[in-house]
Design a protein around this motif. Structure first.
Motif, short mmCIF file in Angstrom:
data_model
loop_
_atom_site.label_atom_id
_atom_site.label_comp_id
_atom_site.label_asym_id
_atom_site.label_seq_id
_atom_site.Cartn_x
_atom_site.Cartn_y
_atom_site.Cartn_z
N VAL A 123 -11.43 -10.94 11.57
CA VAL A 123 -9.99 -10.84 11.31
C VAL A 123 -9.72 -9.64 10.39
CG1 VAL A 123 -8.01 -12.01 10.25
CG2 VAL A 123 -9.69 -13.32 11.56
N ARG A 124 -8.69 -8.88 10.75
CA ARG A 124 -8.30 -7.71 9.95
C ARG A 124 -8.00 -8.14 8.51
NH1 ARG A 124 -2.84 -6.61 9.03
NH2 ARG A 124 -2.54 -4.53 8.21
N LEU A 125 -8.40 -7.31 7.57
CA LEU A 125 -8.15 -7.67 6.18
C LEU A 125 -6.66 -7.62 5.88
CD1 LEU A 125 -10.94 -5.80 4.23
CD2 LEU A 125 -10.99 -8.02 5.35
N ALA A 126 -6.19 -8.55 5.10
CA ALA A 126 -4.78 -8.58 4.73
C ALA A 126 -4.70 -9.13 3.31
CB ALA A 126 -4.00 -9.46 5.70
N LYS A 127 -3.48 -9.42 2.91
CA LYS A 127 -3.27 -9.85 1.53
C LYS A 127 -4.11 -11.06 1.14
CE LYS A 127 1.13 -8.91 -0.49
NZ LYS A 127 2.47 -9.42 -0.34
N ARG A 128 -4.33 -11.96 2.14
CA ARG A 128 -5.07 -13.17 1.79
C ARG A 128 -6.51 -12.87 1.38
NH1 ARG A 128 -3.98 -12.88 7.00
NH2 ARG A 128 -5.66 -12.82 8.54
N HIS A 129 -6.95 -11.64 1.63
CA HIS A 129 -8.30 -11.28 1.23
C HIS A 129 -8.28 -10.61 -0.14
CE1 HIS A 129 -8.56 -11.48 5.66
NE2 HIS A 129 -9.78 -11.89 5.44
N ASP A 130 -7.63 -11.27 -1.09
CA ASP A 130 -7.45 -10.65 -2.40
C ASP A 130 -8.78 -10.28 -3.07
OD1 ASP A 130 -4.83 -10.29 -2.61
OD2 ASP A 130 -4.42 -12.10 -3.81
N ALA A 131 -9.80 -11.06 -2.77
CA ALA A 131 -11.11 -10.80 -3.39
C ALA A 131 -11.64 -9.44 -2.96
CB ALA A 131 -12.09 -11.89 -3.01
N LEU A 132 -11.09 -8.90 -1.88
CA LEU A 132 -11.56 -7.60 -1.39
C LEU A 132 -10.62 -6.47 -1.80
CD1 LEU A 132 -12.79 -8.79 2.10
CD2 LEU A 132 -14.15 -8.31 0.07
N SER A 133 -9.69 -6.76 -2.71
CA SER A 133 -8.85 -5.68 -3.21
C SER A 133 -9.74 -4.72 -4.00
CB SER A 133 -7.73 -6.21 -4.09
OG SER A 133 -8.25 -6.61 -5.34
N LEU A 134 -9.34 -3.47 -4.04
CA LEU A 134 -10.16 -2.49 -4.75
C LEU A 134 -10.29 -2.86 -6.22
CD1 LEU A 134 -9.12 0.89 -3.14
CD2 LEU A 134 -10.88 -0.71 -2.47
N ARG A 135 -9.21 -3.45 -6.74
CA ARG A 135 -9.26 -3.85 -8.17
C ARG A 135 -10.34 -4.89 -8.41
NH1 ARG A 135 -4.54 -1.98 -11.19
NH2 ARG A 135 -4.86 -0.03 -10.12
N ALA A 136 -10.35 -5.90 -7.54
CA ALA A 136 -11.35 -6.96 -7.71
C ALA A 136 -12.76 -6.40 -7.52
CB ALA A 136 -11.08 -8.09 -6.72
N LEU A 137 -12.91 -5.48 -6.57
CA LEU A 137 -14.24 -4.93 -6.31
C LEU A 137 -14.71 -4.06 -7.47
CD1 LEU A 137 -13.84 -4.06 -2.53
CD2 LEU A 137 -15.15 -5.95 -3.53
N ARG A 138 -13.78 -3.36 -8.07
CA ARG A 138 -14.13 -2.53 -9.24
C ARG A 138 -14.68 -3.41 -10.36
NH1 ARG A 138 -8.87 1.18 -9.70
NH2 ARG A 138 -9.49 1.60 -11.83
N GLU A 139 -14.04 -4.57 -10.52
CA GLU A 139 -14.53 -5.48 -11.57
C GLU A 139 -15.92 -5.99 -11.25
OE1 GLU A 139 -11.45 -8.41 -12.30
OE2 GLU A 139 -10.14 -6.74 -12.85
N LYS A 140 -16.21 -6.08 -9.97
CA LYS A 140 -17.56 -6.52 -9.58
C LYS A 140 -18.53 -5.34 -9.57
CE LYS A 140 -17.94 -9.42 -5.99
NZ LYS A 140 -17.64 -9.89 -4.62
#
Ligand code: GLU
Length: 299
Positions: free
Chosen positions: A264-281
């Motif tokens: 499934v195409r990424l969308a808002k519900r994939h918040d964990a994959l936002s660049l912000r969240a990934l930067r924190e990881k």
């Protein structure tokens, strides 16, 4: 590869934070502009006032900079083809609408609000808009493919107030729209079968995504549109608008989509994959730029 006139664009809608899918597409767009020593334009696609939030704009710009993307024209730095916020470009859209109406390419539609709520957003596949059954298409012209002469629509149409209803672009049923995509090669879509009459102006007096994006890409002299593969079908619609408006169409390069484990195409519900969240990881820019990772690598 070194044409000095290359002009590319990034066209985020500030409806949320950028995610992994945006990162890949925008990085490819930036690389293509850089390879041609071209200009990259940043356009803030904020027409959908109900869904867009101004607060996301600085966050998007920051994420793009973090990715290492630089643009030469945009809402933050100006440029010769501004303004670069769509909400400030109404006069361009109005002029194009009037041209389409005068040319007999559009008709008023009083069908459900639902289709129209969607028209402000790009119709990302696989949720592309349903084919309009033609309920409001003026009956005299149903099936007529040659409505391209000024004044071809009945008088009542040209007198209808622009904001009294929605307006649809009448597609030439049965015509195959072909183009060569820079990534996916030869593409063909049949008007009336793969897509139907689409909204170009809404009863709340706002232009649709399809109209706005064509008007802006033409006015900003974009030579290549780089965006996600889920907009391939919209490209066929947009080519009809370029033709009706007498504008030269740019080249198109659609990027393969980043999808989740279920495809499934990424969308808002994939918040964990936002660049912000990934930067924190502590996911690195280099990792995101490499095109071969899978989402499993991020866990
Ligand atoms: N603002 C649109 C979106 O984010 C961009 C569509 C396009 O690139 O044409 O879906």
């Amino acid at each position: 590869m070194n044409s000095p006139i290359y002009r590319g664009r990034l066209a985020p809608s500030p409806t949320g934070h950028l995610h992994l899918g945006h990162a890949r597409t925008f990085w490819i767009a930036a690389e293509r502009a850089r390879a041609r020593r071209g200009t990259l334009v940043l356009r803030n696609e904020n027409l959908d006032v109900a869904r867009c939030k101004q607060d996301f704009v600085p966050a998007i710009l920051e994420d793009l900079r973090w990715l290492g993307i630089e643009w030469q024209e945009g809402p933050d730095c100006g440029g010769p083809f501004g303004p670069y916020n769509q909400t400030e470009r109404r006069e361009f859209y109005s002029a194009a609408f009037e041209k389409l109406r005068t040319g007999g390419f559009v008709y008023p539609c009083r069908c459900s609000r639902q289709d129209v709520l969607r028209a402000l957003q790009a119709p990302h596949q696989p949720d592309d808009e349903p084919i309009y059954p033609g309920t409001c298409r003026p009956s005299a012209e149903r099936g007529d493919r040659n409505l391209e002469l000024p004044g071809a629509l009945p008088h009542s149409t040209s007198r209808t107030s622009r904001s009294a209803c929605n307006w649809r672009f009448r597609v030439p049923d049965g015509e195959t729209i072909s183009f060569v995509d820079g990534q996916f090669g030869s593409q063909q879509f049949v008007a009336g079968k793969d897509f139907g009459d689409f909204v170009i102006w809404q009863h709340d007096d706002l232009p649709s995504y399809q109209l706005a994006v064509v008007v802006d890409d033409a006015a900003m002299q974009i030579t290549e549109v780089v965006r996600g593969a889920d907009l391939l079908l919209s490209t066929a619609r947009q080519l009809l608008l370029y033709r009706a408006l007498g504008l030269a169409a740019p080249d198109f390069f659609h990027c393969p989509l980043v999808t989740d484990e279920a495809g499934v195409r990424l969308a808002k519900r994939h918040d964990a994959l936002s660049l912000r969240a990934l930067r924190e990881k502590t996911v690195t820019v280099e990792f995101l730029r490499s095109k071969n990772y899978t989402l499993g690598d991020l866990n």
